[in-house]
Structure formats: structure tokens, C-alpha cells
Design a protein around this motif. Structure first.
Motif, PDB file in Angstrom:
ATOM      1  N   SER A 121      46.062  76.075  43.499  1.00  8.66           N
ATOM      2  CA  SER A 121      46.529  77.389  43.030  1.00  8.66           C
ATOM      3  C   SER A 121      46.983  77.299  41.577  1.00  8.66           C
ATOM      4  O   SER A 121      46.689  78.185  40.771  1.00  8.66           O
ATOM      5  N   LEU A 122      47.691  76.231  41.236  1.00  8.70           N
ATOM      6  CA  LEU A 122      48.111  76.028  39.841  1.00  8.70           C
ATOM      7  C   LEU A 122      46.905  75.928  38.914  1.00  8.70           C
ATOM      8  O   LEU A 122      46.878  76.543  37.840  1.00  8.70           O
ATOM      9  N   ILE A 123      45.916  75.155  39.328  1.00 10.63           N
ATOM     10  CA  ILE A 123      44.724  74.984  38.496  1.00 10.63           C
ATOM     11  C   ILE A 123      44.013  76.312  38.297  1.00 10.63           C
ATOM     12  O   ILE A 123      43.633  76.675  37.178  1.00 10.63           O
ATOM     13  N   ARG A 124      43.830  77.054  39.379  1.00 13.92           N
ATOM     14  CA  ARG A 124      43.149  78.344  39.309  1.00 13.92           C
ATOM     15  C   ARG A 124      43.911  79.337  38.441  1.00 13.92           C
ATOM     16  O   ARG A 124      43.324  80.079  37.640  1.00 13.92           O
ATOM     17  N   LEU A 125      45.225  79.366  38.601  1.00 14.52           N
ATOM     18  CA  LEU A 125      46.043  80.288  37.810  1.00 14.52           C
ATOM     19  C   LEU A 125      45.993  79.924  36.327  1.00 14.52           C
ATOM     20  O   LEU A 125      45.954  80.802  35.460  1.00 14.52           O
ATOM     21  N   GLY A 126      46.018  78.617  36.029  1.00 11.77           N
ATOM     22  CA  GLY A 126      45.910  78.181  34.639  1.00 11.77           C
ATOM     23  C   GLY A 126      44.579  78.577  34.030  1.00 11.77           C
ATOM     24  O   GLY A 126      44.514  79.047  32.879  1.00 11.77           O
ATOM     25  N   GLU A 127      43.502  78.412  34.786  1.00 10.05           N
ATOM     26  CA  GLU A 127      42.176  78.815  34.306  1.00 10.05           C
ATOM     27  C   GLU A 127      42.121  80.319  34.071  1.00 10.05           C
ATOM     28  O   GLU A 127      41.535  80.786  33.083  1.00 10.05           O
ATOM     29  N   ALA A 128      42.734  81.089  34.987  1.00 12.81           N
ATOM     30  CA  ALA A 128      42.753  82.541  34.827  1.00 12.81           C
ATOM     31  C   ALA A 128      43.515  82.943  33.573  1.00 12.81           C
ATOM     32  O   ALA A 128      43.092  83.849  32.830  1.00 12.81           O
TER      33      ALA A 128
END
Length: 624
Positions: free
Chosen positions: A329-336
Motif C-alpha cells: 500500500s505504501l509503494i502504491r500510494l508513493g507511486e500515485a
């Protein structure tokens, strides 16, 4: 030696001539002690047989007797092990096994009742709030303390904590007994049913729903934002109170078995935790727009702040899926967030609106972009993590003026400083293009001064000040003054040049009259045009007015006082001398408020006195 004895010694039957028989078990002293333990266990176990007793709870009725009951069960277990080894055919073993089944049935009931009736005292908040108390582990020893010591221990905790601690001690004692007796699965089954329902119910009341990506993707942003707010309010409670409390309780109750402890906690919490941390991952996969940036950063920050607790609470191998989902979730949110930063920059660059702001005021794009960037600055810590390994790549080097002096030593902080400074530069370049839309060059400069002043004010009054630096602010304040000077030169030079440069040279009456006429025309034209122009920043507005007044009023006053009487006496025509020197201050005070109307009207202003006082005379009225 008797004959019988001699026959027994010398005439033993051969193995082939008589069948082998096992010697009968002789009742030893140990057997007697074990049998007594079984008899004692029978007394107390039969007393509390679930099918015969009318008292609902052993532990509520008499905790001391409850401890004796557990001791009897342990002795019964020892007796069974003894007979299995020494005499597996013993009727006492069968009796002990029957008693054990009755005892386990009672303990299952007691375990369930303690979990159910002490629910409010075993809620995760109560458990986690006093988890650090060393006394919890020794509650079962209260009965062993002296009366004074027991009283002291009771006084040191609240009633809620005391009940909670006692219940936890009783659950642990029962669990230890049942696991030691081979009934761990039965104990675990009861615990899972009761505690999982509490976890699921708590998450429901916190507003945590099981939402798949398809459903989230179809939500209007306003609805999804409400879901995000609810999640943000819930996640800290869920991790630091609910899951933490369950881990403490589970670890304490099933400390006798590491396998059972892990299995129990995993089955109780994994489903709820996956639902909790699956939501931000789904949000991150939705369509990215700049308006979603700050909620995305809120989600990222919440998980990042809670990561140490998440990692500690879900550190079992069987809960690795929970840890993986939180990290993902952290990785996805950072990419977003990175995608939205890129889209935001492109949106600024591609803004093609041709609308001119009336009066050269602050452009809506300037307000929107700077408000957006100042909010980004408030997330600088989180953004530093997100952009740390995402260097800014542009076709030309970032101007030196966009760095603070000295540059931040921290690499991550420097990365976000450069990126925010770059966004401001993209905005200023776009404003340069929009300034060209004004046909009046002086208004273009006023527009640039207004917008850059707005940008500088936003930087100075926000966290951007610490990220971009004082050096940046000073350089751009100087640029604002430069724009203001360019405006003044382009707009007021005609008025300034209408007055004679050297009043020491004599002038004819006709030349004086023509000079007054040129001044009147130039001043009225400038005033009429600028009456609708705007300078929203009060400080900049006064600086421009004072600068114009300093150059205009003293020169006009000297010319006015030297020639007004002569012109009035020699030339009969009225209206040649239209303005007294102090009138100019009144007119200047009307400018840059964006008002329209009669260009000859006078409006009072707090700035009037300062403009008129530049001439060294008190405020005067307009000549008629």
C-alpha cells in the motif's frame, strides 16, 4: 531346607511344558499415592460437574477453590501418565480418563464464561492501556501475598484494570491446564469464536468496510473522500489499540504454546487486517487527479507512521501477508503521489486560458498553484521519502535563485525543496506568457508584480520558507520591485516628462500654459486608466503610490507655486490650472483598488496623508 522349597528350586517347569503368565501387578506405595490423588480429584471434579451443579461459574464463586480444581486436574493428568506407563490395564486409568473428560467439559464452560462475561474488561483498549504493568503476570499470586501486600497491589490499579488482570490470569491458568492435558484445540476453538467476533465488530464500528477495487473505482470522489476520512480516523485505533490489545491478550493467555499463540492471533486478526490495509492500496490504484493528492499523502503518512507497530504486532510468519499488504500500500500510494506531481506540473504547463484578469490582479492559476504547493510543503517529510529516489530531470539546469543558501544538507529534504521550487518556476514562466496578453505594457508589468508578490507572500508565510530558503525570497522580492519600477516607468513617464526639467530657465506665459495643459492631459489619462487597475497587496500598493508621489508631487508643487498666480492673472481662461499639489495625493490614493467611475472624484484614504506630506505642506483641497 523344606522339601517343597527344594523342589521349587531344583525342579522348575520347562518353558515348553507350561504357558507363560505375566506376574500380577503388585499395588505399590506409589500406586496408593496416585489413587489418593484420583480420589481427591474425583471429589472436587464431581462437585463441579456441569450436569449436576447449580452454580454457574467456579471461578466467580470461589477463585481459591478454582485454583484447587486446576491443581487437581494437573494431578489427575500425572496419574493418567503414571498408569499408562506402569499399568495400562488398570481400572484407575479408566476412572481417571472419565474424570478428565468431565473436568475438561467444565473448564471449557468456565473459559467461555470468562471471555463472555468479562468482555468489557477484556476489550483491546483496556488490555493495551495497562499492558506494561508487571503486576498483570502475577495476579494469580494475589492469594499468596500477605493481607497488607494484597491490599497495596489492589489499590495501585483501578477496578477495571483489576478485573481485567484477574480475568486474564484465569484465562491463562485454564488454557495452561487444558493445553497440558491435551485439550488445546478445544480451548483454542472457544477463544477464536469469541475474540474474532469482537475484532470484526470493533472494525465495523470504526467504519472499516470490505470494499473491493471495482466498487471503490466507481465511487464519486466526494463519497470516496468520506471513506478515506473514516479510514484515517480508524486506522490508528485499529493498530495501536485493537490489534495491539489482541496480541497482548493472546500472547498472555496462550503463553504455554508458541504454536497455538501464533495460530490463534493470526486467525483472529488476519482477515480484519487485510480488509484494513487493502483499502489504501485500492485507492492508490484508482484514477489519479491532482485533487486526490492530499488524501493520498494522508493515507501514506498514516501507514508510514504506524509501520513500526504493524511490523511488531504482525511479526509472525503466518501474518506476513498483512505486513506485505501494508508495504505494498505504501509503494502504491508513493507511486500515485509521484504520478499526481507529474500531472500537476503538466497541467500548469498546458494551461492555455486567454482570460485577462481585470486590472492586472492575481491570476486564478497563481492562487490555485501556490495554495496547492503550500499544502504540499506541509507534507514535506512524507514527500521527501516519496521523491528521495526520484530525481528531477529537466532540459535546462534549475536557476541558482531557486535554491536556498546554503542548500539543505539532508538529501531527501533537498530533493523536495528542488521539486517544489521547480513547480514555482513552471508557474512563473507561465505567468510571463499570460502577461503578454495585456496590450498595455505597463499593465503587464503590474500584473507580473502582483502575481510574483502573491507567490513571495505565500512562500514567506508557509513551510515553503524553510524549504526554499530566505535567499530565494530576497531575490524574488527584488524582482517584484523591478517589475514595479518598470510599471512606473512605462505608465508615469509621460506625466513626469510633461513638467519642465529645469525650472530655473525662464518660460513665457504661453509655454507655462501649454505645460499645465500637457500635465493635465497626461495625469488625467494615467488616472483614468489606472482607476480600474488593482494591487491587492497593501504593502506593494503603498510602495508604488509613494514612489510615484515622491517623483511627481515635489516637482509639480514647485512649478505650481511659481507660475499659478501668473497664469491666473495673465490668462483669463479658466481650467488651465486644475490641480493643487495636494490634490495629486488624493487622486493617487484612489488608485489600485479596482474601482471605476468619475475620474475627477476624490475618495478619502488612509494613505492620503502620507502622499500629501511628501510635499512638506498640510493636506489641501482641490482648486475650483
Amino acid at each position: 531346607m523344606p522339601r517343597k522349597g527344594m523342589r521349587t528350586v531344583f525342579f522348575k517347569p520347562s518353558p515348553s511344558s507350561s504357558p507363560m503368565r505375566s506376574p500380577p501387578h503388585r499395588h505399590t506405595f506409589s500406586d496408593t499415592l496416585i489413587d489418593e490423588n484420583i480420589d481427591n480429584a474425583h471429589i472436587i471434579i464431581s462437585k463441579w460437574d456441569s450436569d449436576s451443579t447449580t452454580i454457574s461459574s467456579l471461578f466467580t464463586h470461589d477463585r481459591q477453590e478454582a485454583m484447587q480444581y486446576l491443581t487437581s486436574v494437573k494431578q489427575l493428568q500425572s496419574a493418567m501418565q503414571y498408569y499408562i506407563t506402569e499399568n495400562s490395564a488398570s481400572e484407575m486409568l479408566v476412572r481417571a480418563q472419565n474424570l478428565m473428560q468431565i473436568a475438561m467439559k467444565r473448564l471449557e464452560k468456565e473459559f467461555y464464561q470468562i471471555l463472555k462475561f468479562n468482555r468489557e474488561y477484556l476489550d483491546p483498549e483496556s488490555v493495551s492501556s495497562h499492558s506494561s504493568r508487571a503486576s498483570r503476570s502475577s495476579v494469580s499470586d494475589f492469594e499468596d501475598e500477605s493481607e497488607d501486600e494484597a491490599s497495596r497491589l489492589s489499590d495501585s490499579v483501578s477496578e477495571v484494570e483489576r478485573v481485567s488482570m484477574v480475568a486474564m490470569a484465569d484465562l491463562k491458568a485454564i488454557a495452561d491446564c487444558m493445553i497440558g492435558s491435551g485439550y488445546g484445540k478445544e480451548c483454542l476453538k472457544i477463544y477464536k469464536i469469541v475474540r474474532k467476533s469482537i475484532v470484526d465488530e470493533t472494525l465495523y464500528h470504526l467504519g472499516i468496510e470490505r470494499l473491493n477495487f471495482s466498487r471503490i473505482q466507481k465511487m464519486d470522489w466526494e463519497v470516496l473522500e468520506l471513506k478515506i476520512k473514516s479510514w484515517l480516523n480508524a486506522v490508528k485505533v485499529a493498530v495501536k489499540t485493537l490489534f495491539y490489545g489482541e496480541r497482548i491478550l493472546c500472547d498472555h493467555v496462550f503463553s504455554a504454546s508458541a504454536t497455538i499463540k501464533e495460530s490463534c492471533f493470526t486467525e483472529i486478526t488476519r482477515e480484519g487486517a487485510l480488509t484494513l490495509f487493502g483499502f489504501p492500496e485500492s485507492v492508490a490504484k484508482c484514477k489519479k487527479t491532482p485533487e486526490k493528492m492530499f488524501r493520498t499523502l494522508d493515507l501514506y503518512e498514516a501507514i508510514a507512521d504506524l509501520w513500526p507497530e504493524i511490523e511488531s504486532i504482525f511479526n509472525y510468519e503466518s501474518t506476513s501477508t498483512v505486513r506485505s499488504l501494508a508495504i505494498n500500500s505504501l509503494i502504491r500510494l508513493g507511486e500515485a503521489a509521484r504520478t499526481m506531481l507529474t500531472d500537476f506540473e503538466l497541467a500548469i504547463s498546458k494551461d492555455n486560458s486567454k482570460t485577462q484578469v481585470p486590472g492586472g490582479g492575481v491570476h486564478p492559476l497563481t492562487r490555485y498553484v501556490m495554495n496547492y504547493i503550500t499544502f504540499l510543503a506541509d507534507y514535506s517529510g512524507i514527500l521527501s521519502d516519496i521523491v528521495a529516489d526520484w530525481p528531477l530531470t529537466v532540459s535546462s539546469p534549475l536557476p541558482e535563485s531557486y535554491f536556498s543558501s546554503p542548500e539543505p544538507e539532508d538529501g531527501a529534504s533537498s530533493s523536495i525543496s528542488v521539486r517544489l521550487a521547480w513547480l514555482i518556476l513552471v508557474l512563473l514562466c507561465k505567468l510571463d506568457g499570460k502577461a503578454e496578453l495585456y496590450q498595455d505594457v505597463s499593465l503587464s508589468y503590474l500584473f507580473l508584480a502582483n502575481n510574483l508578490q502573491y507567490v513571495v507572500n505565500k512562500v514567506r508565510k508557509s513551510s515553503l520558507k524553510f524549504l526554499i530558503g530566505e535567499n530565494w525570497i530576497e531575490k524574488h522580492e527584488a524582482k517584484v520591485k523591478q517589475y514595479a519600477q518598470n510599471y512606473e516607468r512605462m505608465r508615469w513617464n509621460k506625466v513626469f516628462s510633461s513638467l519642465p526639467e529645469n525650472l530655473g530657465i525662464g518660460m513665457t506665459i504661453h509655454e507655462v500654459a501649454e505645460c499645465f495643459k500637457r500635465f493635465n492631459s497626461a495625469f488625467e489619462e494615467a488616472y483614468k486608466k489606472q482607476r480600474s487597475w488593482v494591487v491587492p497587496d497593501a504593502k506593494l500598493r503603498d510602495e508604488i503610490k509613494i514612489s510615484v508621489a515622491k517623483k511627481l508631487v515635489p516637482v509639480y508643487r514647485e512649478f505650481y507655486e511659481k507660475y499659478r498666480v501668473v497664469v491666473s492673472r495673465e490668462i483669463a481662461s479658466t481650467g488651465i490650472v486644475r490641480y493643487a499639489p495636494d490634490d495629486l495625493g488624493n487622486y493617487l490614493s484612489d488608485l489600485f483598488f479596482g474601482t471605476t467611475g468619475d475620474s475627477r472624484s476624490i475618495s478619502s484614504s488612509s494613505s492620503t496623508t502620507s502622499f500629501c506630506s511628501l510635499s512638506g505642506h498640510p493636506q489641501g483641497g482641490k482648486s475650483r
